[in-house]
Design a protein around this motif. Structure first.
Motif, mmCIF file in Angstrom:
data_model
loop_
_atom_site.group_PDB
_atom_site.id
_atom_site.type_symbol
_atom_site.label_atom_id
_atom_site.label_comp_id
_atom_site.label_asym_id
_atom_site.label_seq_id
_atom_site.Cartn_x
_atom_site.Cartn_y
_atom_site.Cartn_z
ATOM 1 N N GLN A 415 0.618 -1.253 0.000
ATOM 2 C CA GLN A 415 -0.281 0.127 0.010
ATOM 3 C C GLN A 415 0.657 1.119 0.083
ATOM 4 O O GLN A 415 0.061 2.286 -0.234
ATOM 5 C CB GLN A 415 -0.724 0.108 1.500
ATOM 6 N N PHE A 416 2.190 0.869 0.259
ATOM 7 C CA PHE A 416 3.209 2.749 0.099
ATOM 8 C C PHE A 416 3.408 2.617 -1.135
ATOM 9 O O PHE A 416 3.847 2.111 -1.975
ATOM 10 C CB PHE A 416 4.300 1.891 1.013
ATOM 11 N N PRO A 417 3.762 3.544 -1.490
ATOM 12 C CA PRO A 417 3.320 5.207 -0.544
ATOM 13 C C PRO A 417 2.189 5.339 0.047
ATOM 14 O O PRO A 417 1.194 5.149 -1.285
ATOM 15 C CB PRO A 417 3.854 6.281 -1.415
ATOM 16 N N TYR A 418 1.052 5.601 0.970
ATOM 17 C CA TYR A 418 0.379 5.282 1.238
ATOM 18 C C TYR A 418 -0.434 6.577 1.113
ATOM 19 O O TYR A 418 0.355 7.941 2.676
ATOM 20 C CB TYR A 418 0.195 4.720 2.277
ATOM 21 N N ARG A 419 -1.401 7.198 0.978
ATOM 22 C CA ARG A 419 -2.276 8.319 0.913
ATOM 23 C C ARG A 419 -2.995 7.771 2.335
ATOM 24 O O ARG A 419 -4.192 7.267 2.029
ATOM 25 C CB ARG A 419 -2.657 8.943 -0.128
ATOM 26 N N CYS A 420 -3.253 8.548 3.231
ATOM 27 C CA CYS A 420 -4.335 8.453 4.250
ATOM 28 C C CYS A 420 -5.464 9.467 4.273
ATOM 29 O O CYS A 420 -5.199 10.307 3.070
ATOM 30 C CB CYS A 420 -3.500 8.410 5.837
ATOM 31 N N ALA A 421 -6.360 8.464 5.400
ATOM 32 C CA ALA A 421 -7.983 9.068 4.274
ATOM 33 C C ALA A 421 -7.875 10.632 4.730
ATOM 34 O O ALA A 421 -9.058 12.018 4.268
ATOM 35 C CB ALA A 421 -8.784 8.973 5.637
ATOM 36 N N THR A 422 -7.150 11.805 5.579
ATOM 37 C CA THR A 422 -6.344 12.587 6.102
ATOM 38 C C THR A 422 -5.863 13.645 5.033
ATOM 39 O O THR A 422 -5.285 14.987 4.901
ATOM 40 C CB THR A 422 -6.595 12.973 7.438
ATOM 41 N N GLY A 423 -5.072 12.626 3.973
ATOM 42 C CA GLY A 423 -3.971 13.172 3.255
ATOM 43 C C GLY A 423 -2.946 13.589 2.657
ATOM 44 O O GLY A 423 -1.741 13.562 2.072
#
Ligand code: CDP
Length: 796
Positions: A415-423
């Motif tokens: 999943q990396f690089p991973y963009r989290c739900a808050t950006g």
């Protein structure tokens, strides 16, 4: 023949070339008591300042009579808020779009607030004279509780701001409210929990202090101060007092711990600067322990309500959080200006969370201002604690094993690089590997079996302690930060390095960051050594003097290695490229035909035909004919604007034994697997982790800045504000994985604060696991644990 002198423990250590364990260069002076701290500075004719502080949390000032103090034979000056008002300096801008009082004028707004500054010939006289100042106060109702601050009938703390009718500072949100709402509506299960991350203090061993020295003839101001960010301080002083930056020199000598406490400029500093301009003599001010704890900043104080939506088998679907942030009397939080709640919105932590949303509401209370990132990246400690507690609450509610719930939700390497739900974009990670390693090191399954056996025995005999196992998995976000997104007080967060290579091959690295005990003199020399093949012993690292170092924003939020470390690498690589051109001239070959090999260039295919970096340095300063465009000398500079934060992470496991009769907690074991990418000096990294783990035990079990209903500070000494010692700490069991940062030039991520961020949740989770309680707030003191137990029968 040496008259019984013991051998020098620092002599004869062969330092490695480049990365690796190496005895800390700075320890030779620290261990011998030869460090030079601000309070060691003694200038001829130096005077001493002392601060008169408010005994009330909230009161109107009716009058101040300084006559008694002024007639003290040793007093040279007394400064009040009214004096500062005349100079336009009674209020100064904060880093969070507010103003703060330097010395109180109209009202006092927290206990310990600065009211007057006395300058005398010695420290004792200055302190004695404080009692000769008469202040008439009219006490007002204090606002101590953050929820009460928002009540319509609550007294207005900041009534000096025109039109202000309440104590509300800001509302801020992040994430996608609608998507999160939908995730919750569709969820099979929702767990929620109210929790407080209590107000704590960084409490460095050395308190804050300053010596200010304004030369009345040249108009040049020299400031020796405990400053984690000397260049930022210089710019701020210049803005506030109007002396141009080129006439201000800030010197940060050795610092005995900062942890965020020494980022800001405090009223005592400004008073000392004003006092030197009034008296024409150098003025020293050093706060004592109580002053430090009561008035010089605070950390945390987040009242959080978290909700977690999940499937029945514990797969997280959404996270929702509301925070009430108690910012004290002035909004003076030190953080990048676009983030009023710091990096709190990385609260999805280490998990694959499709939808998340948070709101943060800041309020004024009658408490000290200045929320600092105490050993963390701007509120990420609160975020990490929140999610790690929520995951345990979820496991508790669903009757699942806490390790299993984490396993089901941890981000996967692909999943990396991973963009989290808050950006935020997490740069790299292999979370399952670190997690399984921690479980394996601890012997997790066997620990659970031992726990079950213990519970059976206790059920039969009613005796013995209860054992708990607590987990946490954290993601830090350090190395603030990309200039386009992050600034502090308007300054972009790039940092510089200047590398000078002397003719005889030794070198000097000048940096804008500032060590407070983290060992920069060693590790930054190692960084350059790795790049250039010069021994780290021959590389002098210079920090903490604005006359000798390039501009940059300093050290906090574990940003030194991610930002200044990268700047040092890039400067060293520029030096190497210059050295290549010089070597080509020396060997009379084309630069393209040269091969670099550990401090030496040789001609491709002919190892014997080569020159070392030392010879090249000499040649670069010699009469050697250099090719067109090559200036000579090897010196280079780099200003590094990081493309992203680095995201170190770790898996922690804590084992505690709790005495249910007394509530006493003993930390039996603590396993910590950290990943900070490439390690420059593994021993220093481990030292950083040790310190942070002790911090975590402190916050989880004993540290708190409590107040009574009148606003009296109940933790103003180390008798009341408890810190862990070696007695409360187990022998740490450390492990590591190495996942390099893809965007850092040597793949390093910061480590300084990881353990402070990750460890409190592991300790709290362990204690609650032991006593079978769903949630109880920190600090889990014996009394607190005991009453938590009474609220619910022991799980036996
Ligand atoms: O900004 P601060 O110095 O507090 O934190 P840091 O950059 O994480 O560095 C703390 C110490 O650990 C420094 O001496 C670093 O050079 C060292 N370190 C290391 O040896 N390897 C890493 N990957 C990260 C830090």
């Amino acid at each position: 023949g040496t008259s019984g002198r013991r051998p020098d423990p620092f002599a004869g250590h062969a330092s490695p070339m480049g990365h690796g364990n190496m005895v800390r260069k700075e320890d030779a002076r620290f261990l011998r008591g030869r460090g030079r701290f601000v309070d060691d500075i003694r200038l001829p004719g130096m005077l001493h300042g002392a601060v008169l502080r408010s005994p009330y949390a909230h009161a109107r000032i009716l009058s101040i009579d300084t006559g008694g103090a002024e007639s003290h034979p040793k007093v040279r000056a007394v400064i009040t808020g009214a004096d500062l008002e005349r100079r336009g300096m009674a209020w100064i801008p904060t880093l969070s779009h507010d103003v703060a009082a330097v010395l109180a004028t109209d009202k006092v707004r927290y206990q310990g607030q600065e009211v007057a500054f006395v300058v005398a010939e010695d420290r004792y006289a200055a302190r004695d004279a404080l009692s000769l100042i008469e202040v008439e106060y009219e006490p007002l109702e204090p606002v101590i509780d953050a929820h009460r601050a928002l009540a319509p009938d609550a007294p207005v703390i900041r009534d000096e701001i025109p039109g202000r009718t309440d104590n509300h500072i800001f509302d801020w949100e992040a994430g996608d409210a609608a998507a999160t709402e939908a995730a919750f509506a569709a969820a099979e299960h929702v767990s929620s929990c109210e929790m407080l991350y209590p107000r704590v203090h960084p409490a460095p061993l050395e308190t804050c202090g300053i010596v200010a020295d304004l030369d009345p003839v040249s108009g040049r101001l020299v400031v020796y101060a405990t400053a984690q960010a000397p260049h930022a301080h210089r710019a701020l002083y210049s803005g506030i007092i109007g002396i141009p930056e080129n006439r201000i020199r800030i010197i940060s000598p050795d610092i005995g711990g900062g942890f965020g406490n020494k980022v800001a400029i405090y009223p005592g500093y400004l008073c000392a600067v004003i006092a030197t301009s009034i008296t024409g003599a150098p003025v020293k001010w050093t706060e004592d322990r109580s002053e430090n704890l009561m008035s010089t900043s605070f950390a945390r104080d987040f009242h959080m309500r978290g909700e977690i939506a999940a499937t029945r088998d514990g797969r997280i679907q959404g996270l929702r959080v509301q925070v009430l942030a108690d910012h004290g009397a002035f909004n003076g939080t030190s953080q990048p200006s676009k983030f009023p709640a710091g990096f709190f919105h990385i609260f999805t932590g280490s998990y694959s969370v499709p939808a998340a949303h948070c709101t943060v509401r800041g309020v004024y209370t009658n408490k000290a201002p200045g929320g600092v990132a105490y050993a963390c990246s701007f509120r990420i400690t609160e975020a990490s604690y929140l999610v790690e507690r929520l995951v345990d609450v979820l496991a508790f509610d669903l009757g699942l094993d806490a390790a299993e719930v984490r396993r089901r939700n941890l981000l996967r390497p692909e999943q990396f690089p991973y963009r989290c739900a808050t950006g935020w974009e997490y740069d790299s990670g292999d979370y399952p590997r670190a997690f399984e390693l921690a479980l394996e090191m601890a012997g997790y399954d066997e620990l659970r079996r031992e726990q079950a056996r213990g519970r059976r025995t206790r059920a039969e005999t009613g005796e013995g302690t209860v054992m708990g196992i607590g987990l946490s998995f954290f993601t830090e976000a350090v190395g603030a930060g990309p200039r386009k997104d992050m600034d502090i007080g308007g300054f972009g967060m790039a940092d510089a390095a200047e590398l000078r290579v002397h003719p005889t091959g030794s070198a000097e690295l000048r940096l804008s960051c500032m060590s407070q005990g983290q060992g920069h003199e060693t590790t930054f020399a190692q960084i350059v050594s790795e790049e250039l093949g010069i021994s780290p012993d021959d590389i002098e690292v210079i920090e903490g003097d604005t006359d000798r170092t390039p501009f940059g924003l300093g050290t906090y939020g574990s940003r030194s290695t991610p930002v200044s470390g990268a700047a040092a690498v890039m400067a060293a690589r520029k030096v190497r490229e210059r050295a290549r051109l010089v070597a080509a001239a020396m060997l009379e070959v084309s630069a393209d035909d040269l091969v670099w090999d550990k401090g030496r260039f040789h001609v491709r295919g002919d190892r014997a035909a080569g020159v070392g970096i030392g010879e090249i340095a000499l040649a670069a300063h010699s009469g050697l004919e250099l090719p067109e465009g090559v200036e000579g000398q090897l010196d280079a500079t780099c200003v590094y604007n990081p493309p992203n934060l680095t995201f170190p992470f770790g898996a922690y496991l804590c084992v505690v034994d709790v005495d249910p009769g007394t509530g006493q907690v003993t930390v039996r074991r603590f396993v910590a697997v950290d990943d900070c990418g490439v390690r420059i000096n593994p021993a220093i990294v481990e030292g950083q982790v040790h310190g942070g783990l002790a911090d975590g035990i402190g916050m989880a079990l004993m540290e708190v800045m409590a107040f009574d209903t009148d606003g009296n500070h109940l933790g103003a000494s180390f008798m009341d504000y408890l810190l862990p010692t070696s007695m409360e700490c187990p022998s740490w069991e450390l492990g590591k994985t190495v996942t390099p940062s893809p965007h850092h030039p040597i793949g390093a991520k910061g480590i300084g604060e990881s353990a402070t961020v990750g460890s409190p949740a592991a300790v709290v989770n362990a204690v609650l696991d032991a006593i079978g309680v769903r949630h109880a707030d920190m600090p889990l003191t014996p009394a607190h644990v005991w009453s938590a137990i009474q609220g619910r029968p022991l799980r036996t």
